[in-house]
Design a protein around this motif. Structure first.
Motif, PDB file in Angstrom:
ATOM      1  N   TYR A 224     -67.265 -63.870  55.813  1.00  0.00           N
ATOM      2  CA  TYR A 224     -68.497 -64.599  56.142  1.00  0.00           C
ATOM      3  C   TYR A 224     -69.255 -63.884  57.269  1.00  0.00           C
ATOM      4  CZ  TYR A 224     -71.600 -68.434  57.448  1.00  0.00           C
ATOM      5  OH  TYR A 224     -72.711 -69.188  57.725  1.00  0.00           O
ATOM      6  N   ASP A 225     -68.505 -63.331  58.242  1.00  0.00           N
ATOM      7  CA  ASP A 225     -69.129 -62.659  59.390  1.00  0.00           C
ATOM      8  C   ASP A 225     -69.552 -61.231  59.073  1.00  0.00           C
ATOM      9  OD1 ASP A 225     -68.744 -64.925  60.882  1.00  0.00           O
ATOM     10  OD2 ASP A 225     -66.824 -64.264  61.716  1.00  0.00           O
ATOM     11  N   GLY A 226     -69.176 -60.707  57.891  1.00  0.00           N
ATOM     12  CA  GLY A 226     -69.577 -59.355  57.512  1.00  0.00           C
ATOM     13  C   GLY A 226     -68.633 -58.265  57.986  1.00  0.00           C
ATOM     14  N   ILE A 227     -67.536 -58.632  58.619  1.00  0.00           N
ATOM     15  CA  ILE A 227     -66.564 -57.624  59.070  1.00  0.00           C
ATOM     16  C   ILE A 227     -65.833 -57.035  57.868  1.00  0.00           C
ATOM     17  CG2 ILE A 227     -64.496 -57.242  60.472  1.00  0.00           C
ATOM     18  CD1 ILE A 227     -65.429 -59.584  62.236  1.00  0.00           C
ATOM     19  N   ILE A 228     -65.550 -57.884  56.890  1.00  0.00           N
ATOM     20  CA  ILE A 228     -64.932 -57.459  55.630  1.00  0.00           C
ATOM     21  C   ILE A 228     -65.950 -57.708  54.512  1.00  0.00           C
ATOM     22  CG2 ILE A 228     -63.091 -57.922  53.962  1.00  0.00           C
ATOM     23  CD1 ILE A 228     -61.303 -58.688  56.298  1.00  0.00           C
ATOM     24  N   GLU A 229     -66.048 -56.748  53.616  1.00  0.00           N
ATOM     25  CA  GLU A 229     -66.981 -56.879  52.487  1.00  0.00           C
ATOM     26  C   GLU A 229     -66.219 -56.845  51.168  1.00  0.00           C
ATOM     27  OE1 GLU A 229     -70.796 -54.636  50.384  1.00  0.00           O
ATOM     28  OE2 GLU A 229     -69.904 -53.824  52.211  1.00  0.00           O
ATOM     29  N   ILE A 230     -66.623 -57.725  50.262  1.00  0.00           N
ATOM     30  CA  ILE A 230     -66.073 -57.697  48.900  1.00  0.00           C
ATOM     31  C   ILE A 230     -66.910 -56.714  48.090  1.00  0.00           C
ATOM     32  CG2 ILE A 230     -65.652 -59.037  46.809  1.00  0.00           C
ATOM     33  CD1 ILE A 230     -65.340 -61.507  48.590  1.00  0.00           C
ATOM     34  N   LYS A 231     -66.308 -55.607  47.686  1.00  0.00           N
ATOM     35  CA  LYS A 231     -67.049 -54.545  46.989  1.00  0.00           C
ATOM     36  C   LYS A 231     -67.093 -54.741  45.480  1.00  0.00           C
ATOM     37  CE  LYS A 231     -68.293 -51.160  48.767  1.00  0.00           C
ATOM     38  NZ  LYS A 231     -69.599 -50.784  49.339  1.00  0.00           N
ATOM     39  N   ALA A 232     -66.055 -55.342  44.912  1.00  0.00           N
ATOM     40  CA  ALA A 232     -66.022 -55.520  43.449  1.00  0.00           C
ATOM     41  C   ALA A 232     -65.041 -56.626  43.099  1.00  0.00           C
ATOM     42  CB  ALA A 232     -65.625 -54.217  42.752  1.00  0.00           C
ATOM     43  N   VAL A 233     -65.362 -57.323  42.012  1.00  0.00           N
ATOM     44  CA  VAL A 233     -64.507 -58.410  41.529  1.00  0.00           C
ATOM     45  C   VAL A 233     -64.393 -58.290  40.016  1.00  0.00           C
ATOM     46  CG1 VAL A 233     -64.154 -60.898  41.416  1.00  0.00           C
ATOM     47  CG2 VAL A 233     -65.321 -59.917  43.392  1.00  0.00           C
ATOM     48  N   ALA A 234     -63.193 -58.494  39.499  1.00  0.00           N
ATOM     49  CA  ALA A 234     -62.962 -58.535  38.055  1.00  0.00           C
ATOM     50  C   ALA A 234     -62.038 -59.701  37.763  1.00  0.00           C
ATOM     51  CB  ALA A 234     -62.354 -57.223  37.556  1.00  0.00           C
ATOM     52  N   ARG A 235     -62.400 -60.480  36.727  1.00  0.00           N
ATOM     53  CA  ARG A 235     -61.602 -61.677  36.445  1.00  0.00           C
ATOM     54  C   ARG A 235     -61.284 -61.814  34.965  1.00  0.00           C
ATOM     55  NH1 ARG A 235     -64.146 -67.136  38.355  1.00  0.00           N
ATOM     56  NH2 ARG A 235     -62.126 -67.877  37.604  1.00  0.00           N
ATOM     57  N   ASP A 236     -60.108 -62.331  34.710  1.00  0.00           N
ATOM     58  CA  ASP A 236     -59.753 -62.881  33.411  1.00  0.00           C
ATOM     59  C   ASP A 236     -59.522 -64.357  33.713  1.00  0.00           C
ATOM     60  OD1 ASP A 236     -58.980 -63.434  30.893  1.00  0.00           O
ATOM     61  OD2 ASP A 236     -57.358 -61.956  30.786  1.00  0.00           O
ATOM     62  N   PRO A 237     -60.579 -65.204  33.622  1.00  0.00           N
ATOM     63  CA  PRO A 237     -60.543 -66.562  34.194  1.00  0.00           C
ATOM     64  C   PRO A 237     -59.311 -67.365  33.799  1.00  0.00           C
ATOM     65  CG  PRO A 237     -62.739 -66.050  33.399  1.00  0.00           C
ATOM     66  CD  PRO A 237     -61.855 -64.935  32.936  1.00  0.00           C
ATOM     67  N   GLY A 238     -58.682 -67.935  34.816  1.00  0.00           N
ATOM     68  CA  GLY A 238     -57.516 -68.769  34.603  1.00  0.00           C
ATOM     69  C   GLY A 238     -56.220 -68.016  34.478  1.00  0.00           C
ATOM     70  N   SER A 239     -56.282 -66.677  34.408  1.00  0.00           N
ATOM     71  CA  SER A 239     -55.083 -65.884  34.210  1.00  0.00           C
ATOM     72  C   SER A 239     -54.844 -64.921  35.373  1.00  0.00           C
ATOM     73  CB  SER A 239     -55.159 -65.107  32.901  1.00  0.00           C
ATOM     74  OG  SER A 239     -54.018 -64.289  32.723  1.00  0.00           O
ATOM     75  N   ARG A 240     -55.740 -63.939  35.511  1.00  0.00           N
ATOM     76  CA  ARG A 240     -55.522 -62.917  36.547  1.00  0.00           C
ATOM     77  C   ARG A 240     -56.871 -62.389  37.026  1.00  0.00           C
ATOM     78  NH1 ARG A 240     -50.692 -60.648  37.367  1.00  0.00           N
ATOM     79  NH2 ARG A 240     -50.549 -58.946  38.857  1.00  0.00           N
ATOM     80  N   ALA A 241     -56.900 -61.907  38.258  1.00  0.00           N
ATOM     81  CA  ALA A 241     -58.124 -61.350  38.829  1.00  0.00           C
ATOM     82  C   ALA A 241     -57.767 -60.230  39.790  1.00  0.00           C
ATOM     83  CB  ALA A 241     -58.920 -62.432  39.545  1.00  0.00           C
ATOM     84  N   LYS A 242     -58.719 -59.319  39.992  1.00  0.00           N
ATOM     85  CA  LYS A 242     -58.580 -58.257  40.986  1.00  0.00           C
ATOM     86  C   LYS A 242     -59.844 -58.266  41.846  1.00  0.00           C
ATOM     87  CE  LYS A 242     -55.753 -55.162  38.101  1.00  0.00           C
ATOM     88  NZ  LYS A 242     -54.570 -54.966  38.937  1.00  0.00           N
TER      89      LYS A 242
END
Length: 543
Positions: A224-242
């Motif tokens: 939220y403060d911008g110290i860490i950034e989420i660069k990419a998200v991949a999901r298989d909803p309900g099963s697994r995500a990276k």
């Protein structure tokens, strides 16, 4: 119903009550009442008249007026709402085109039909104002998380009460086989807000990758403060995500911060996503390194990155293959989504077999083309030579490093290679002419005889034909079809032609044909002209 002093104040009271209930501006309700009364008056005095109504915001008194506009005599069409300058002189001292004459008319008696019509106008205006208010409220909230309450379920779609409106969670936006009952609390991601005829439509999602990113933003203060950034998200909803994260503070571990003390932070996200397993991966600018991280928990032996094709080959130990691919290809699919690349996975044994096959093919090429024995041909391949062009035009010093090759042998190898290439070129040229290739294409600089032959086989036989080709038709490329990258084979792709080279050749052909102005190809021409204009302007100013 007549608008009398007894019910004048009721108009304002009604307007305020409706505005409070619908949470809109009372002035909009009063304007709707004015329009409805004007419509009722027109039905009484005549539809062609320009009747207007003004309701005093303090007393509630409704004033009915008739407006007539002064127009040119030849433009006079509506005698009830318009008049000429001569006609206007009866009512005005010095009339001019565009002036208006306003006179008050008696209030109308509203019958049952007129009152019903007025009610419909007011309701319609109130609905439009309510829709505008809802759209303005939610249009800037797209891309955020909202909490709501389930109202009902229709054909698998969930209608959600989000406070000042309703939103829809479609069946394909739910995680797995989620089901909800009326009055259940629900947390969703606002995917889109559209203004439609039936009102603003708010579309929710629980499967969108950004839903998980927003949940992490809520649970991890560093994001939220911008110290860490989420660069990419991949999901298989309900099963697994990276999810790939990077820290801009060297003292903070991005993975550890997202996991939290004893996994408290990531567990809160997992619980919201119905137990979806989440792999948190450190982001790396080096794509091969990032891919190795993305394929965890599988171990990777080697990575070969083809930047032009945006494809990557990954070699894993034989026992790691199933782990790298994952159940039903899940692991490699998520890694591909995370990196934005097509990933080919092979075992060390498969890669070894492929390399051996390539070695044998190149060995046979040199044996047949240069009339060499197998051992000598294998020496060339082992030194990294892959085709005849490399042997023919390489510096002799690179051939002399091969054991048993002296200056005379090197010269003989290059002579044989060049003669073989010339013979291939002659044969390709003959075939191209037989197929109908014209001299304009054959003599075009930048195309080899083999290229001309390949073009002629595909029906490109003249320079005009070549100039109409797109760069990707020549060099090949990749397109996305239903979310999957599909390879487009180029006519000259076997000759290692890049997209930039294809663009240059096509534009050069168009210039030769007079289709394109050469100055359009070089932006520096415009810059030089602009610089000259500036210089001239400076000289004039100085003069």
């Amino acid at each position: 119903m007549a608008i009398t002093s007894a019910n004048q104040l009721e108009l304002l009271q009604t307007a305020e009550a409706v505005a409070r209930e619908k949470m809109i501006d009372p002035g909009l309700v009063v304007e709707a009442m004015e329009e409805s009364l004007a419509r009722a008056a027109k039905s009484r005095y005549g539809a062609e008249m320009d009747i207007r109504v003004h309701i005093d915001r303090k007393t509630g008194r409704a004033q009915f007026t008739r407006v007539r506009t002064v127009v040119e005599e030849e433009e006079l069409e509506n005698y009830q709402a318009e008049m000429t300058v001569d006609q206007a002189k009866q009512y005005m001292a010095d009339p001019a085109i565009g002036d208006t004459f306003v006179e008050e008319v008696p209030p109308v008696e509203m019958g049952r039909i007129a009152a019903q019509s007025a009610k419909q106008v007011i309701l319609q205006k109130v609905r439009e104002a309510e829709r505008d208010r809802q759209y303005e409220e939610f249009k800037d909230r797209a891309g955020t998380i909202i909490n709501g309450q389930v109202k009902r379920e229709e054909y698998g779609n969930v209608i959600v009460d989000v406070g000042r409106g309703e939103a829809i969670l479609r069946r394909n936006e739910k995680i797995g086989r989620e089901s909800y009952r009326p009055n259940d609390r629900i947390r969703c991601y606002i995917k889109d807000v559209r203004r439609e005829v039936r009102g603003p439509q708010i579309f929710l999602s629980r499967t969108d990758p950004q839903f998980m990113a927003e949940l992490f933003k809520m649970e991890v203060p560093e994001i939220y403060d911008g110290i860490i950034e989420i660069k990419a998200v991949a999901r298989d909803p309900g099963s697994r995500a990276k999810i790939a994260v990077i820290s801009y503070d060297g003292s903070i571990d991005p993975v550890g911060a997202c996991v939290g003390m004893r996994g408290s932070r990531v567990q809160a996200v997992v619980n919201e996503l119905q137990g979806e397993k989440i792999d948190i991966i450190p982001w790396n600018e080096d794509i091969p390194t990032f891919l190795v991280n993305a394929l965890q928990p599988a171990e990777v032996s080697k990575v070969v990155f083809d930047e032009d094709a945006e494809r990557i080959e990954v070699v894993v130990p034989d026992e790691q293959l199933s782990l790298a691919i994952g159940r039903r290809g899940q692991n490699v699919r998520l890694a591909s989504q995370l990196t934005g690349l097509d990933i080919d996975i092979m075992t060390e044994e498969e890669e070894s077999a492929r390399r051996q096959k390539e070695f044998e093919e190149r060995t046979k090429l040199f044996m047949d083309a240069l009339d060499l024995d197998e051992f000598f041909a294998q020496l060339l391949v082992a030194e990294g030579f892959t085709n005849l062009e490399e042997v023919a035009y390489v510096e002799q010093d690179e051939l002399l490093v091969i054991d048993g090759v002296d200056a005379d042998t090197a010269l003989e190898l290059q002579t044989r290679a060049r003669e073989n290439l010339e013979a291939q070129a002659r044969k390709a040229l003959e075939t191209a002419r037989e197929l109908g290739a014209e001299d304009s294409l054959i003599d075009f600089e930048g195309l080899t005889p083999q290229m001309v032959e390949a073009l002629a086989k595909d029906g490109v036989k003249t320079l005009e034909d070549f100039a109409t080709c797109a760069d990707w038709e020549l060099a090949g490329g990749w397109t996305t079809d239903n979310g999957e990258r599909v390879k487009d084979d180029g006519l000259l792709e076997p000759f290692d032609m890049s997209l930039e080279e294809a663009q240059t050749l096509v534009m050069t052909a168009r210039v030769l044909l007079g289709w394109v102005d050469p100055s359009e190809l070089d932006p520096r021409v415009d810059e030089d002209e602009a610089a000259e204009d500036d210089t001239d302007a400076t000289e004039e100013t100085g003069a």
